[in-house]
Motif scaffolding. Structure first.
Motif, PDB file in Angstrom:
ATOM      1  N   ILE A  80       0.878  -1.159   0.000  1.00 46.96           N
ATOM      2  CA  ILE A  80       0.000   0.000   0.000  1.00 46.96           C
ATOM      3  C   ILE A  80       0.924   1.221   0.000  1.00 46.96           C
ATOM      4  CG2 ILE A  80      -1.745   1.289   1.284  1.00 46.96           C
ATOM      5  CD1 ILE A  80      -2.628  -1.299   2.579  1.00 46.96           C
ATOM      6  N   VAL A  81       0.767   2.089  -0.980  1.00 47.22           N
ATOM      7  CA  VAL A  81       1.637   3.265  -1.081  1.00 47.22           C
ATOM      8  C   VAL A  81       0.750   4.502  -1.010  1.00 47.22           C
ATOM      9  CG1 VAL A  81       3.211   4.541  -2.595  1.00 47.22           C
ATOM     10  CG2 VAL A  81       3.316   2.042  -2.518  1.00 47.22           C
ATOM     11  N   GLY A  82       1.005   5.370  -0.051  1.00 49.78           N
ATOM     12  CA  GLY A  82       0.125   6.528   0.033  1.00 49.78           C
ATOM     13  C   GLY A  82       0.571   7.574   1.028  1.00 49.78           C
ATOM     14  N   TYR A  83      -0.305   8.523   1.304  1.00 44.21           N
ATOM     15  CA  TYR A  83       0.078   9.708   2.059  1.00 44.21           C
ATOM     16  C   TYR A  83      -0.177   9.642   3.566  1.00 44.21           C
ATOM     17  CZ  TYR A  83       1.365  11.831  -2.334  1.00 44.21           C
ATOM     18  OH  TYR A  83       1.981  12.106  -3.512  1.00 44.21           O
ATOM     19  N   PRO A  84      -1.415   9.562   4.022  1.00 44.88           N
ATOM     20  CA  PRO A  84      -1.583   9.670   5.475  1.00 44.88           C
ATOM     21  C   PRO A  84      -1.196   8.372   6.181  1.00 44.88           C
ATOM     22  CG  PRO A  84      -3.720   9.557   4.359  1.00 44.88           C
ATOM     23  CD  PRO A  84      -2.689   9.366   3.322  1.00 44.88           C
ATOM     24  N   ALA A  85      -0.266   8.473   7.126  1.00 48.34           N
ATOM     25  CA  ALA A  85       0.213   7.273   7.818  1.00 48.34           C
ATOM     26  C   ALA A  85      -0.235   7.281   9.272  1.00 48.34           C
ATOM     27  CB  ALA A  85       1.726   7.192   7.727  1.00 48.34           C
ATOM     28  N   ARG A  86      -0.378   6.107   9.824  1.00 52.77           N
ATOM     29  CA  ARG A  86      -0.789   5.951  11.216  1.00 52.77           C
ATOM     30  C   ARG A  86       0.079   4.885  11.864  1.00 52.77           C
ATOM     31  NH1 ARG A  86      -2.748   9.946  10.005  1.00 52.77           N
ATOM     32  NH2 ARG A  86      -4.927  10.609  10.052  1.00 52.77           N
ATOM     33  N   ILE A 141       4.101   1.888   2.443  1.00 55.46           N
ATOM     34  CA  ILE A 141       5.088   2.941   2.170  1.00 55.46           C
ATOM     35  C   ILE A 141       4.419   4.301   2.238  1.00 55.46           C
ATOM     36  CG2 ILE A 141       6.537   3.959   0.360  1.00 55.46           C
ATOM     37  CD1 ILE A 141       7.294   1.130  -0.428  1.00 55.46           C
ATOM     38  N   LYS A 142       5.023   5.164   3.031  1.00 47.43           N
ATOM     39  CA  LYS A 142       4.493   6.512   3.182  1.00 47.43           C
ATOM     40  C   LYS A 142       5.226   7.487   2.273  1.00 47.43           C
ATOM     41  CE  LYS A 142       4.006  10.444   6.148  1.00 47.43           C
ATOM     42  NZ  LYS A 142       2.870  10.865   5.323  1.00 47.43           N
ATOM     43  N   LEU A 143       4.471   8.344   1.644  1.00 48.15           N
ATOM     44  CA  LEU A 143       5.059   9.401   0.830  1.00 48.15           C
ATOM     45  C   LEU A 143       5.006  10.691   1.628  1.00 48.15           C
ATOM     46  CD1 LEU A 143       3.124   8.438  -2.396  1.00 48.15           C
ATOM     47  CD2 LEU A 143       5.384   7.664  -1.686  1.00 48.15           C
ATOM     48  N   THR A 144       5.961  11.569   1.397  1.00 40.14           N
ATOM     49  CA  THR A 144       5.978  12.794   2.203  1.00 40.14           C
ATOM     50  C   THR A 144       4.901  13.761   1.724  1.00 40.14           C
ATOM     51  OG1 THR A 144       7.716  13.614   0.801  1.00 40.14           O
ATOM     52  CG2 THR A 144       8.365  12.690   2.914  1.00 40.14           C
ATOM     53  N   GLN A 145       4.469  14.552   2.691  1.00 38.52           N
ATOM     54  CA  GLN A 145       3.340  15.431   2.423  1.00 38.52           C
ATOM     55  C   GLN A 145       3.805  16.872   2.322  1.00 38.52           C
ATOM     56  OE1 GLN A 145       1.556  13.559   6.082  1.00 38.52           O
ATOM     57  NE2 GLN A 145      -0.288  14.013   4.926  1.00 38.52           N
ATOM     58  N   ARG A 146       2.982  17.660   1.669  1.00 37.72           N
ATOM     59  CA  ARG A 146       3.241  19.098   1.663  1.00 37.72           C
ATOM     60  C   ARG A 146       3.146  19.617   3.088  1.00 37.72           C
ATOM     61  NH1 ARG A 146      -1.421  20.924  -1.740  1.00 37.72           N
ATOM     62  NH2 ARG A 146      -2.012  18.748  -1.609  1.00 37.72           N
ATOM     63  N   LYS A 147       3.919  20.642   3.385  1.00 40.25           N
ATOM     64  CA  LYS A 147       4.011  21.079   4.775  1.00 40.25           C
ATOM     65  C   LYS A 147       2.717  21.701   5.301  1.00 40.25           C
ATOM     66  CE  LYS A 147       8.253  19.899   5.542  1.00 40.25           C
ATOM     67  NZ  LYS A 147       8.272  19.064   4.336  1.00 40.25           N
ATOM     68  N   GLN A 148       2.092  22.538   4.499  1.00 40.20           N
ATOM     69  CA  GLN A 148       0.999  23.296   5.104  1.00 40.20           C
ATOM     70  C   GLN A 148      -0.251  22.455   5.342  1.00 40.20           C
ATOM     71  OE1 GLN A 148       1.973  23.499   1.946  1.00 40.20           O
ATOM     72  NE2 GLN A 148       0.777  24.973   0.813  1.00 40.20           N
ATOM     73  N   TYR A 149      -0.308  21.267   4.731  1.00 37.16           N
ATOM     74  CA  TYR A 149      -1.431  20.395   5.035  1.00 37.16           C
ATOM     75  C   TYR A 149      -0.986  19.386   6.062  1.00 37.16           C
ATOM     76  CZ  TYR A 149      -3.827  22.329   1.063  1.00 37.16           C
ATOM     77  OH  TYR A 149      -4.422  23.174   0.189  1.00 37.16           O
ATOM     78  N   LYS A 150      -1.505  19.502   7.217  1.00 33.70           N
ATOM     79  CA  LYS A 150      -1.124  18.568   8.272  1.00 33.70           C
ATOM     80  C   LYS A 150      -1.558  17.167   7.916  1.00 33.70           C
ATOM     81  CE  LYS A 150       1.097  19.588  11.837  1.00 33.70           C
ATOM     82  NZ  LYS A 150       1.443  20.349  12.940  1.00 33.70           N
ATOM     83  N   ASP A 151      -2.712  17.060   7.310  1.00 37.12           N
ATOM     84  CA  ASP A 151      -3.279  15.743   7.108  1.00 37.12           C
ATOM     85  C   ASP A 151      -4.262  15.775   5.961  1.00 37.12           C
ATOM     86  OD1 ASP A 151      -4.447  13.229   7.422  1.00 37.12           O
ATOM     87  OD2 ASP A 151      -3.900  13.303   9.543  1.00 37.12           O
ATOM     88  N   TYR A 152      -4.107  14.854   5.048  1.00 34.15           N
ATOM     89  CA  TYR A 152      -5.017  14.810   3.908  1.00 34.15           C
ATOM     90  C   TYR A 152      -6.293  14.055   4.199  1.00 34.15           C
ATOM     91  CZ  TYR A 152      -1.234  16.237   0.900  1.00 34.15           C
ATOM     92  OH  TYR A 152      -0.250  16.922   0.305  1.00 34.15           O
ATOM     93  N   SER A 153      -6.241  13.237   5.204  1.00 34.47           N
ATOM     94  CA  SER A 153      -7.323  12.275   5.314  1.00 34.47           C
ATOM     95  C   SER A 153      -8.542  12.909   5.951  1.00 34.47           C
ATOM     96  CB  SER A 153      -6.898  11.100   6.162  1.00 34.47           C
ATOM     97  OG  SER A 153      -6.821  11.528   7.490  1.00 34.47           O
ATOM     98  N   SER A 154      -9.659  12.303   5.663  1.00 33.12           N
ATOM     99  CA  SER A 154     -10.881  12.816   6.246  1.00 33.12           C
ATOM    100  C   SER A 154     -10.888  12.535   7.746  1.00 33.12           C
ATOM    101  CB  SER A 154     -12.082  12.174   5.582  1.00 33.12           C
ATOM    102  OG  SER A 154     -12.006  10.787   5.757  1.00 33.12           O
ATOM    103  N   ASN A 202      10.162   3.286   8.988  1.00 33.83           N
ATOM    104  CA  ASN A 202      10.529   4.700   9.078  1.00 33.83           C
ATOM    105  C   ASN A 202      10.679   5.327   7.706  1.00 33.83           C
ATOM    106  OD1 ASN A 202      10.890   4.555  11.888  1.00 33.83           O
ATOM    107  ND2 ASN A 202      12.870   3.597  11.541  1.00 33.83           N
ATOM    108  N   LEU A 203      10.505   4.535   6.693  1.00 29.46           N
ATOM    109  CA  LEU A 203      10.804   5.006   5.346  1.00 29.46           C
ATOM    110  C   LEU A 203       9.765   6.023   4.869  1.00 29.46           C
ATOM    111  CD1 LEU A 203      12.503   4.500   2.715  1.00 29.46           C
ATOM    112  CD2 LEU A 203      10.726   2.867   2.113  1.00 29.46           C
ATOM    113  N   ARG A 204      10.258   7.145   4.372  1.00 28.10           N
ATOM    114  CA  ARG A 204       9.362   8.094   3.710  1.00 28.10           C
ATOM    115  C   ARG A 204       9.973   8.438   2.367  1.00 28.10           C
ATOM    116  NH1 ARG A 204       8.734   8.420   8.894  1.00 28.10           N
ATOM    117  NH2 ARG A 204       6.867   9.258   9.866  1.00 28.10           N
ATOM    118  N   LEU A 205       9.194   8.361   1.336  1.00 28.42           N
ATOM    119  CA  LEU A 205       9.737   8.675   0.023  1.00 28.42           C
ATOM    120  C   LEU A 205       9.290  10.073  -0.368  1.00 28.42           C
ATOM    121  CD1 LEU A 205       9.364   5.272  -1.816  1.00 28.42           C
ATOM    122  CD2 LEU A 205      11.337   6.242  -0.670  1.00 28.42           C
TER     123      LEU A 205
END
Ligand SMILES: *[C@@H]1O[C@H](CO)[C@@H](O)[C@H](O)[C@H]1NC(C)=O
Ligand SMILES: *[C@@H]1O[C@H](CO)[C@@H](O)[C@H](O)[C@H]1NC(C)=O
Ligand SMILES: *[C@@H]1O[C@H](CO)[C@@H](O)[C@H](O)[C@H]1NC(C)=O
Length: 726
Positions: free
Chosen positions: A570-576, A651-664, A699-702
């Motif tokens: 699973i490759v995506g943005y919001p990680a938990r 795998i987590k991808l790095t997020q833009r800074k000003q958005y803390k969280d994309y997820s609903s 710990n991997l962030r791409l």
């Protein structure tokens, strides 16, 4: 200052990337290393590609079979062709379990076997739908001296209206016979039933019909089970001891010579073979001259430490041919050296034991040290890895042992569509490969990389709408999201899964541009609907999105590009993440920003469409109903299922800074504080139903700035993201 920060970021990204790169190109780099030149991966790629080439290796011996005058087939002549009714199995492979007879309740071990089948997807409560039958009369222990021994078995069985002389029945057995000869028959006529039996000898084993089981302990976990102990691959892989064994010896009687002779090889330096005479009540009456010395030597070594610190471990026969040592040694990653002449190894029909075990001859014990010394370092490493693979896939719980048994029969029934031996003997193993999905291996995510095949070059965006209304304006998040998706280079089509209680908009109101848009309204409006296979999904990749995520086109493309390199994850943005909470004595779910994560939410993630099949058709029972009753946690479940099969983190991808969280999920914090509590509850429910938590931390962030780029040349590839990020 700014420049300094940039370099720091660059450096840390490099570090992350190289971590990911080397992990991924594990075998590739090994091949370049002289030491590893002989080391091939678990299965040859060619094996996987050319199923039919290796299919004839299967041990279906087509022996001539005879039928006597009464039309009865003699026990030893039973084969699938003459003792099994294939016509019962034309549909799904289903298993019927007899209702329990309260006068003869099963032992706790057998109860586990029955529960496992009843809770599984194999189970049917309608005997007319069943391909095979399993007795509720306990046949596990047929030692007449055992307290679990069921008397008058034959009349009890013959009273069962469905028995039909055992046809299409599987009889599970761990112990047969008793002192002094430990005969292998069960003390009643099993008719045409398939024996799934431990300690079975080659002589009595009906090839292609019976199934050899490993001997497992009363305490063997019902589900889940501990992983193998091997957590790193050092090379060369030699450990402190070359060969080890610690166990009982019998002084006299069947099976005693082998263990009684081990002391000849014990040298305290690299070969540690220690035995004790202490067992049973009367051991003192039978003790021989060496007992006191042996017992003292025995007490000097800790079993666990010995197992973990030895390269090879002896697995001598006990009174019966099989022994608990076999599974213990496999789990420890110690290469088994088998000393049990004539033993048919567990699941020998499908497991290639020559890859993970050595055979020694009980009569030639003194040759064992030379034999194990002749195994070179790369072979040792390969065999050790294979022990772990086999343990994790087929032996770590009773559930896996039972499922493997059933799958062996299922493969026979499917005949021409059976899984190849390469599938059984490589990761992630046959239990993870459901042929109802496809019998073409490149359709499964975990084979793509080793086959050198790329997943299909496009993705299907699946947007889940749970709250949306009919009014779709240019400011609606869904509207913006679809616009961004439509600009993606890789999108094939957009599917909107509408589970909101409001009526869906018409398709032409959704701004897909040239990209086809389909609105699907599942009749049950279930939150699991977003993960269901759909005939409209024809790409390997599913980009799973919540209606209100704010991903740019670049971010979508980047995620998909990364996924193509890691198509099984699973490759995506919001990680938990999850962790054990001592105060609550339970697992806890957290969205806090921590160094490590173990889940990537499917509100903005790419995954292979096989996982939809797994989610919908293979979820262990109880998990899906937890999702539907809580209307929550579908994303946690997806992470559980994927990690359970591939044993790797998402795998987590790095997020833009000003958005803390994309997820609903961010929204829930405000509207429903119980949401997080609910998710911790789910985590604990799933863990208890599965018997363990399969999630892995990472710990991997791409980062898009550096992913697989020649940095100086192509820094500007994902322009939009850089602009927004700085
Ligand atoms: C033996 O195994 C134990 C437990 O795994 C470990 O702590 C110890 O360091 C090992 N000793 C040697 C010599 O490898
Ligand atoms: C190790 O042994 C295997 C099998 O005997 C052989 O094929 C291989 O060439 C050997 N490797 C090395 C490095 O000696
Ligand atoms: C395999 O998938 C089919 C549906 O395609 C499902 O009915 C079956 O239960 C699955 N098998 C297992 C063992 O989960």
């Amino acid at each position: 200052m700014q420049a300094k920060k940039r370099y720091l970021l660059l450096f840390s990204c490099c570090a992350f990337l190289s971590f990911g790169y080397f992990g991924y190109h594990h075998f590739k780099s090994q091949r370049q290393n002289r030491w590893y030149q002989q080391l091939s991966s678990y299965s040859d790629d060619a094996d996987i590609l050319h199923d039919e080439d290796i299919y004839p290796n299967r041990k279906f011996r087509s022996r001539r079979t005879s039928v006597d005058r009464d039309g009865l087939v003699p026990f030893s002549e039973c084969r699938m062709e003459n003792c099994f009714d294939f016509s019962r199995c034309t549909r799904d492979f289903k298993v019927y379990v007899y209702p329990i007879d309260d006068n003869v309740p099963p032992s706790s071990s057998y109860m586990k076997v029955l529960n496992i089948i009843q809770d599984s997807n194999y189970h049917t409560s309608d005997p007319s739908q069943a391909c095979v039958f399993v007795l509720s009369l306990d046949t596990l222990d047929r030692d007449t001296l055992s307290k679990d021994y069921v008397r008058n078995m034959l009349p009890r069985i013959q009273r069962l209206p469905l028995w039909n002389n055992g046809q299409n029945h599987i009889i599970f057995n761990l112990y047969s016979g008793t002192w002094p000869d430990y005969a292998e028959d069960l003390g009643f006529d099993v008719g045409k039933a398939i024996l799934a039996k431990a300690s079975i000898s080659i002589e009595n084993f009906r090839q292609g019909f019976d199934i050899s089981l490993p001997l497992f302990h009363k305490t063997h976990p019902e589900r889940g089970g501990e992983e193998g102990f091997l957590d790193s691959n050092k090379f060369p892989g030699t450990k402190k001891y070359l060969l080890a064994f610690k166990g009982k010896r019998y002084v006299y009687g069947i099976g005693s010579e082998t263990r009684n002779s081990l002391y000849h090889l014990h040298n305290e330096r690299d070969i540690v073979l220690v035995t004790t005479c202490k067992h049973g009540e009367s051991w003192k009456d039978h003790k021989d001259d060496r007992c006191d010395h042996d017992n003292a030597e025995y007490d000097r070594y800790d079993y666990e430490v010995l197992l973990r610190n030895s390269t090879f471990c002896l697995v001598p026969r006990g009174r019966r041919l099989g022994s608990f040592r076999f599974l213990e040694v496999m789990q420890a990653g110690c290469v088994p050296v088998l000393l049990a002449n004539g033993w048919e190894l567990p699941f020998s029909e499908v497991i290639d034991w020559s890859r993970s075990a050595l055979w020694a001859d009980e009569r030639l014990l003194l040759q064992v040290p030379d034999m194990v010394r002749s195994i070179n370092a790369s072979q040792i490493l390969q065999m050790r890895q294979q022990t772990q693979l086999m343990w994790n896939q087929y032996f770590s719980s009773i559930q896996k042992i039972v499922f493997s048994t059933l799958e062996i029969v299922a493969d026979r029934v499917r005949r021409h569509r059976a899984r190849s031996l390469a599938v059984w003997n490589s990761s992630p193993g046959a239990l993870a490969v459901n042929l109802s999905f496809s019998d073409y291996l490149p359709h499964f995510p975990f084979y793509l990389t080793s086959l050198g095949i790329s997943p299909s070059p496009r993705y299907t965006a699946v947007i889940s709408v749970t709250h949306g209304g009919t009014g779709l304006t240019q400011t609606t998040p869904l509207y913006k999201l679809v616009k961004n998706i439509a600009r993606s280079k890789f999108v094939e089509k957009i599917i909107v899964v509408w589970t909101s209680s409001q009526a869906p908009p018409t398709e032409n109101r959704i701004p897909g541009g040239s990209v086809p848009v389909h609105v699907v309204v599942p009749p049950d409006r279930s939150i699991s609907a977003r993960h269901r296979p759909h005939p409209l999904i024809t790409t390997d990749a599913v980009f799973s999105l919540d209606e209100d995520v704010t991903l740019t086109t670049d971010e979508l493309d980047f995620a998909f590009t990364v996924w193509r390199t890691f198509p099984e994850r699973i490759v995506g943005y919001p990680a938990r993440s999850h962790h054990w909470d001592d105060a609550k004595a339970g697992w806890s779910y957290t969205s806090r920003w921590t160094n490590s994560y173990s889940m990537v939410l499917t509100g903005a993630a790419v995954y292979h469409r096989y996982w939809q099949h797994v989610y919908t058709h293979q979820s262990p029972s109880g998990l899906l109903s937890t999702v539907s009753t809580t209307k929550n946690c579908d994303d946690i479940l997806m992470n559980f299922l994927v990690s359970a099969v591939i044993r790797r983190p998402p795998i987590k991808l790095t997020q833009r800074k000003q958005y803390k969280d994309y997820s609903s999920e961010a929204r829930w914090v405000w509207t429903d504080p119980s949401h997080f509590h609910q998710r911790s509850v789910c985590l604990n429910t799933f863990a208890s139903l599965l018997g363990h938590i399969p999630l892995k931390h990472s710990n991997l962030r791409l980062d898009p700035v550096l992913f697989k780029d020649k940095v100086s040349m192509q820094r500007k590839k994902y322009r939009q993201i850089e602009k927004i990020g700085s």
